[in-house]
Scaffold this motif. Structure first.
Motif, PDB file in Angstrom:
ATOM      1  N   SER A   1     114.275 -70.636 -26.288  1.00 32.45           N
ATOM      2  CA  SER A   1     115.074 -71.668 -26.949  1.00 32.45           C
ATOM      3  C   SER A   1     114.449 -72.077 -28.274  1.00 32.45           C
ATOM      4  N   LYS A   2     113.127 -72.126 -28.296  1.00 37.21           N
ATOM      5  CA  LYS A   2     112.420 -72.520 -29.508  1.00 37.21           C
ATOM      6  C   LYS A   2     112.652 -71.510 -30.641  1.00 37.21           C
ATOM      7  N   LEU A   3     112.785 -70.229 -30.246  1.00 39.55           N
ATOM      8  CA  LEU A   3     113.015 -69.183 -31.246  1.00 39.55           C
ATOM      9  C   LEU A   3     114.499 -68.990 -31.535  1.00 39.55           C
ATOM     10  N   HIS A   4     115.342 -69.848 -30.962  1.00 43.06           N
ATOM     11  CA  HIS A   4     116.788 -69.817 -31.187  1.00 43.06           C
ATOM     12  C   HIS A   4     117.449 -68.562 -30.613  1.00 43.06           C
ATOM     13  N   CYS A   5     116.941 -68.132 -29.452  1.00 47.58           N
ATOM     14  CA  CYS A   5     117.661 -67.099 -28.712  1.00 47.58           C
ATOM     15  C   CYS A   5     118.960 -67.728 -28.209  1.00 47.58           C
ATOM     16  N   HIS A   6     120.044 -67.019 -28.306  1.00 48.13           N
ATOM     17  CA  HIS A   6     121.351 -67.624 -28.046  1.00 48.13           C
ATOM     18  C   HIS A   6     121.630 -67.856 -26.575  1.00 48.13           C
ATOM     19  N   HIS A   7     121.491 -66.784 -25.748  1.00 48.78           N
ATOM     20  CA  HIS A   7     121.897 -66.882 -24.351  1.00 48.78           C
ATOM     21  C   HIS A   7     120.788 -66.361 -23.448  1.00 48.78           C
ATOM     22  N   ALA A   8     120.896 -66.723 -22.157  1.00 52.18           N
ATOM     23  CA  ALA A   8     119.926 -66.249 -21.173  1.00 52.18           C
ATOM     24  C   ALA A   8     120.609 -66.131 -19.822  1.00 52.18           C
ATOM     25  N   GLN A   9     120.054 -65.246 -18.987  1.00 48.38           N
ATOM     26  CA  GLN A   9     120.508 -65.116 -17.610  1.00 48.38           C
ATOM     27  C   GLN A   9     119.308 -64.749 -16.759  1.00 48.38           C
ATOM     28  N   GLY A  10     119.352 -65.150 -15.488  1.00 44.56           N
ATOM     29  CA  GLY A  10     118.231 -64.858 -14.611  1.00 44.56           C
ATOM     30  C   GLY A  10     118.202 -65.801 -13.435  1.00 44.56           C
ATOM     31  N   ALA A  63     110.233 -60.599 -32.580  1.00 43.59           N
ATOM     32  CA  ALA A  63     110.748 -59.672 -33.582  1.00 43.59           C
ATOM     33  C   ALA A  63     112.209 -59.324 -33.315  1.00 43.59           C
ATOM     34  N   ILE A  64     112.558 -59.144 -32.040  1.00 43.22           N
ATOM     35  CA  ILE A  64     113.949 -58.818 -31.690  1.00 43.22           C
ATOM     36  C   ILE A  64     114.875 -59.973 -32.056  1.00 43.22           C
ATOM     37  N   ILE A  65     114.431 -61.205 -31.765  1.00 46.32           N
ATOM     38  CA  ILE A  65     115.261 -62.376 -32.075  1.00 46.32           C
ATOM     39  C   ILE A  65     115.445 -62.511 -33.587  1.00 46.32           C
ATOM     40  N   ALA A  66     114.369 -62.301 -34.344  1.00 45.91           N
ATOM     41  CA  ALA A  66     114.460 -62.396 -35.799  1.00 45.91           C
ATOM     42  C   ALA A  66     115.386 -61.321 -36.355  1.00 45.91           C
ATOM     43  N   MET A  67     115.285 -60.093 -35.802  1.00 46.79           N
ATOM     44  CA  MET A  67     116.135 -59.002 -36.264  1.00 46.79           C
ATOM     45  C   MET A  67     117.604 -59.309 -35.976  1.00 46.79           C
ATOM     46  N   ALA A  68     117.890 -59.785 -34.746  1.00 41.71           N
ATOM     47  CA  ALA A  68     119.276 -60.100 -34.381  1.00 41.71           C
ATOM     48  C   ALA A  68     119.835 -61.194 -35.276  1.00 41.71           C
ATOM     49  N   SER A  69     118.993 -62.175 -35.596  1.00 36.99           N
ATOM     50  CA  SER A  69     119.442 -63.257 -36.474  1.00 36.99           C
ATOM     51  C   SER A  69     119.766 -62.727 -37.864  1.00 36.99           C
ATOM     52  N   ALA A  70     118.913 -61.804 -38.356  1.00 33.35           N
ATOM     53  CA  ALA A  70     119.141 -61.246 -39.687  1.00 33.35           C
ATOM     54  C   ALA A  70     120.411 -60.413 -39.731  1.00 33.35           C
ATOM     55  N   LEU A  71     120.710 -59.734 -38.625  1.00 30.83           N
ATOM     56  CA  LEU A  71     121.906 -58.885 -38.568  1.00 30.83           C
ATOM     57  C   LEU A  71     123.128 -59.646 -38.075  1.00 30.83           C
ATOM     58  N   ASN A  72     122.945 -60.941 -37.779  1.00 30.09           N
ATOM     59  CA  ASN A  72     124.062 -61.768 -37.318  1.00 30.09           C
ATOM     60  C   ASN A  72     124.655 -61.229 -36.017  1.00 30.09           C
ATOM     61  N   ILE A  73     123.751 -60.878 -35.076  1.00 23.78           N
ATOM     62  CA  ILE A  73     124.161 -60.344 -33.774  1.00 23.78           C
ATOM     63  C   ILE A  73     123.753 -61.332 -32.688  1.00 23.78           C
ATOM     64  N   SER A  74     124.652 -61.582 -31.747  1.00 21.88           N
ATOM     65  CA  SER A  74     124.363 -62.469 -30.626  1.00 21.88           C
ATOM     66  C   SER A  74     123.308 -61.833 -29.731  1.00 21.88           C
TER      67      SER A  74
END
Length: 752
Positions: free
Chosen positions: A690-699, A663-674
């Motif tokens: 990656s499958k949900l098109h999350c832009h970046h990751a760290q860990g 839901a967070i990824i979909a919301m960010a995509s709709a709002l055009n937020i990285s």
């Protein structure tokens, strides 16, 4: 209070040897001197008339020569008639006051007097003389000045009558009549027989008891001896040992009303060798009432009526048993800011009412408001209880009562009390009880569920360790003991590393490397966090400048504390740094948690927009754990959301976490937020994101936080690995690098 203004002056006259012995001339000199000094007069004097012989005798005079004396009675018959009828002549302008016509040409004009106050000295209605007060400057005579002048004239009349009474038995009657008109009780006590031989009518006025029930009776039958026997017999003993007594006592009238009296008793011996005491009594109830009110203001909280901190501290010094309970209202400041101080005051009053009820049930009156939203009380009767019994019988019950919703108007509000308890008997002498409960209170606020903490010495040890860290933090900045580590951020589409999050480490000289969790909270509480935050921001900008000069095109993420964000000088600091180090636009990103961003929406919005205009990106850290709304996400110029690591760690086992992250990824995509996912540790987590098109990751899947040299080597190694795998460095440009910005309002550093 008007009547009491010059009480000391009157008492000085009444208690003087001259007055007691009936020395009229000496008493007149004393009276005029005191009046001249206290009322700041030009002249003060006393004249005695002999109307039958048409004589005037100036007995006393203060303030200058006595060359000019008042005209004889025959020349001022209208003036004397006015004194007989009215007793007081208060003239603002003696030149125009018709009552003083006979005195102006031959007296006032020669002395250059502008205003005068003449008070008749009368004995049994007979005009004996005048007390005159004169001023060379125009002045109105206040009620208190007229009143004290009249009382002094009364005392002069009494003195004159006393003097004459010593001369003839006939004049003794005049003395009795004069003293009967006094507002003060006058009583003569025979010290040989303890019989009250005289008392005036003021006794009935003040006490409500007829003087006939006292006259000729033993002094021990007075209500004073019945109501305050210890004090009464003590005073009588002192009088019989030829000592004067001046005290106050609270009395009760036959109708049940209470009043305060101030009594003076002075022993004297007659010429025949008989021992007597003259006792004067005055009603000082109004004065005591005002004194009690001043005491209430000094020791009581005006809002709740409870004792204040000053009183409580003094009372607590005498408590060596029982349990001290400190109560704080969590979130009260936010409540005040949200609903206004009026409702905040109503909330405090209701909490105080509940505490009063609890204190009454548990038979304690040591209850106080010791801070804005802090209350304290001491309970007894729990000395033999263990901690569990104490908790169940007292603490939990109090907590539940305070936690009940408070109804203000028609609206109910939840209350979140925080309780800290300390056993006074168990404390070592060097430790302040309130300090110990303050320590326990801080730990109680960090709890989940019931916010209750009983003080123990383990807490004190932890507090001392925190205090030691606080002291060491003061020198850590000067000693260059801090260092920035950098954790890489990976673009999940291009497989390139496109940023670094700057994370502080403390190279402690004794404890080794300390992560932020060991000292950031202490730095916040002590206020050092602002200095540390400024150092972190400048060090990160300096490093970013070096990377950019070597054509390393990555962004720098820097955590900003709430105190630093709302300190009013963050904008100026950022502007100076990006100007000094020539930071490229949208490569510096400030991070703040969403909860703290909401502390002041208006201020945060304006600051975020100003920072965005400087080309500074803003990211919401730990997103999903606070209470941001879609409205605020649209309102703030946000460039990035960082999904909290708690959701990422549960992806493989929690369907709820997977739904939230989706839901967070979909919301960010709709709002055009990285979007950046924190705490990625497994391939499965990366594949899901990656499958949900999350832009970046760290860990830790990619790397922990590294020192600068190790971080550079890491980037080189990854560049070589990507080249071998055929990943084009330019493909990173396809990743979403939205230029919108965000800010952050809380201290946050992630131990990578």
């Amino acid at each position: 209070m008007v009547k009491r203004k010059y009480q000391y002056l009157l008492e000085s006259i009444i208690n003087s040897v001259e007055k007691q012995e009936g020395q009229f001339s000496e008493t007149a000199l004393l009276s005029t001197r005191l009046l001249n000094e206290q009322l700041m007069l030009t002249y003060a004097g006393v004249c005695v008339f002999s109307i039958e012989n048409n004589l005037i005798d100036q007995i006393a005079h203060q303030g200058g020569s006595v060359d000019v004396i008042r005209p004889r009675p025959s020349d001022c018959s209208e003036y004397l008639d006015e004194l007989k009828l009215r007793r007081v002549i208060d003239a603002l302008d003696v030149a125009t006051d018709a009552r003083l016509n006979c005195l102006y040409d031959n007296y006032f004009s020669q002395k250059q007097i502008k205003s005068a106050l003449d008070v008749a000295i009368r004995i049994n209605g007979h005009l004996e003389g005048v007390l005159f007060l004169e001023s060379s400057d125009p002045r109105g005579w206040s009620e208190s000045e007229i009143h004290i002048a009249a009382q002094v004239a009364d005392q002069l009349a009494l003195t004159l009558a006393t003097q004459r009474a010593y001369e003839t038995d006939e004049r003794l009657t005049l003395f009795h009549q004069a003293i009967e008109h006094s507002e003060q009780v006058s009583m003569v006590l025979n010290l040989n027989t303890d019989i009250v031989e005289y008392v005036n009518g003021a006794y009935h006025t003040i006490s409500g008891i007829s003087e006939q029930k006292v006259l000729g009776r033993p002094v021990t039958e007075l209500d004073f001896f019945k109501q305050s026997p210890q004090e009464a017999y003590s005073a009588l003993s002192l009088i019989k040992s030829h000592q004067a007594v001046k005290r106050e006592a609270q009395m009760t009238r036959p109708d049940g009303s209470q009043y305060w009296v101030r009594y003076n008793a002075r022993p004297f011996t007659t010429k025949r060798g008989n021992d007597y005491a003259l006792i004067t009594v005055e009603d000082c109830s109004d004065e005591r009432k005002n004194q009690d009110e001043l005491e209430r203001l000094a020791w009581r909280c005006a809002l709740t009526g409870l004792y204040n901190r000053s009183y409580f501290n003094q009372a607590l010094e005498h408590q060596d048993s029982g349990h001290l309970i400190l109560i704080d209202l969590k979130g009260f400041k936010r409540f005040n800011d949200s609903y206004g101080h009026g409702k905040g005051d109503q909330l405090l009053v209701e909490i105080a009412r509940r505490l009063k009820h609890f204190a009454s049930v548990n038979h304690t009156d040591l209850l106080a408001r010791v801070g804005s939203d802090e209350f304290a009380l001491v309970i007894h009767g729990a000395g033999d209880l263990d901690e569990k019994q104490l908790y169940e019988r007292f603490i939990q019950r109090l907590y539940q009562q305070l936690s009940l919703p408070v109804l203000i108007g028609r609206e109910g509000f939840d209350v979140k009390p925080v309780l800290a308890i300390v056993s006074l008997a168990s404390l070592e002498q060097q430790f302040s009880p309130l300090t110990c409960t303050d320590i326990a209170l801080q730990y109680a606020k960090q709890k989940q569920g019931e916010l209750i903490q009983v003080f123990n010495y383990a807490l004190l040890k932890s507090f001392k360790e925190s205090a030691q860290i606080e002291r060491e933090l003061q020198s850590a900045l000067k000693g260059r003991e801090f260092e920035l580590y950098y954790q890489p951020l990976k673009d999940l589409q291009s497989k390139q590393y496109i940023g670094a999050e700057a994370l502080i480490r403390w190279h402690h000289p004794k404890r080794g490397i300390l992560y932020p969790g060991a000292f950031i909270e202490i730095a916040e509480q002590s206020g050092i966090i602002n200095s540390i935050g400024e150092w972190v921001l400048e060090s990160a900008c300096k490093q970013l400048n070096l990377w950019q000069r070597h054509d390393l095109n990555i962004s720098m993420h820097v955590n900003v504390s709430a105190q630093q964000f709302f300190s009013t000088n963050l904008y100026d600091q950022v502007w100076k740094l990006i100007t000094r180090y020539r930071i490229k636009p949208r490569t510096l990103i400030l991070e703040i948690t969403e909860t703290e961003l909401m502390e002041d929406i208006i201020y945060a919005t304006n600051l975020c927009k100003e920072l965005a205009e400087l080309g500074v990106g803003l990211a919401i850290d730990d997103f999903g754990t606070g209470y941001s709304s879609m409205r605020y996400l649209k309102q703030f110029p946000i460039s990035k959301l960082k999904i909290d690591r708690s959701f990422i760690s549960d992806l493989s086992i929690s369907p709820e976490s997977r739904e939230i992250v989706s839901a967070i990824i979909a919301m960010a995509s709709a709002l055009n937020i990285s979007l950046t996912a924190e705490g990625v540790e497994t391939i499965e987590q990366e594949q899901f994101l990656s499958k949900l098109h999350c832009h970046h990751a760290q860990g830790f899947l990619y790397s922990p936080a590294l020192r600068e040299a190790d971080f550079s080597q890491f980037l080189v190694a990854q560049s070589v690995a990507n080249a071998r795998a055929g990943v084009s460095p330019d493909s990173r440009t396809n990743s979403r690098t939205n230029s919108r910005t965000i800010t952050r309002a809380v201290p946050k550093s992630i131990p990578g």
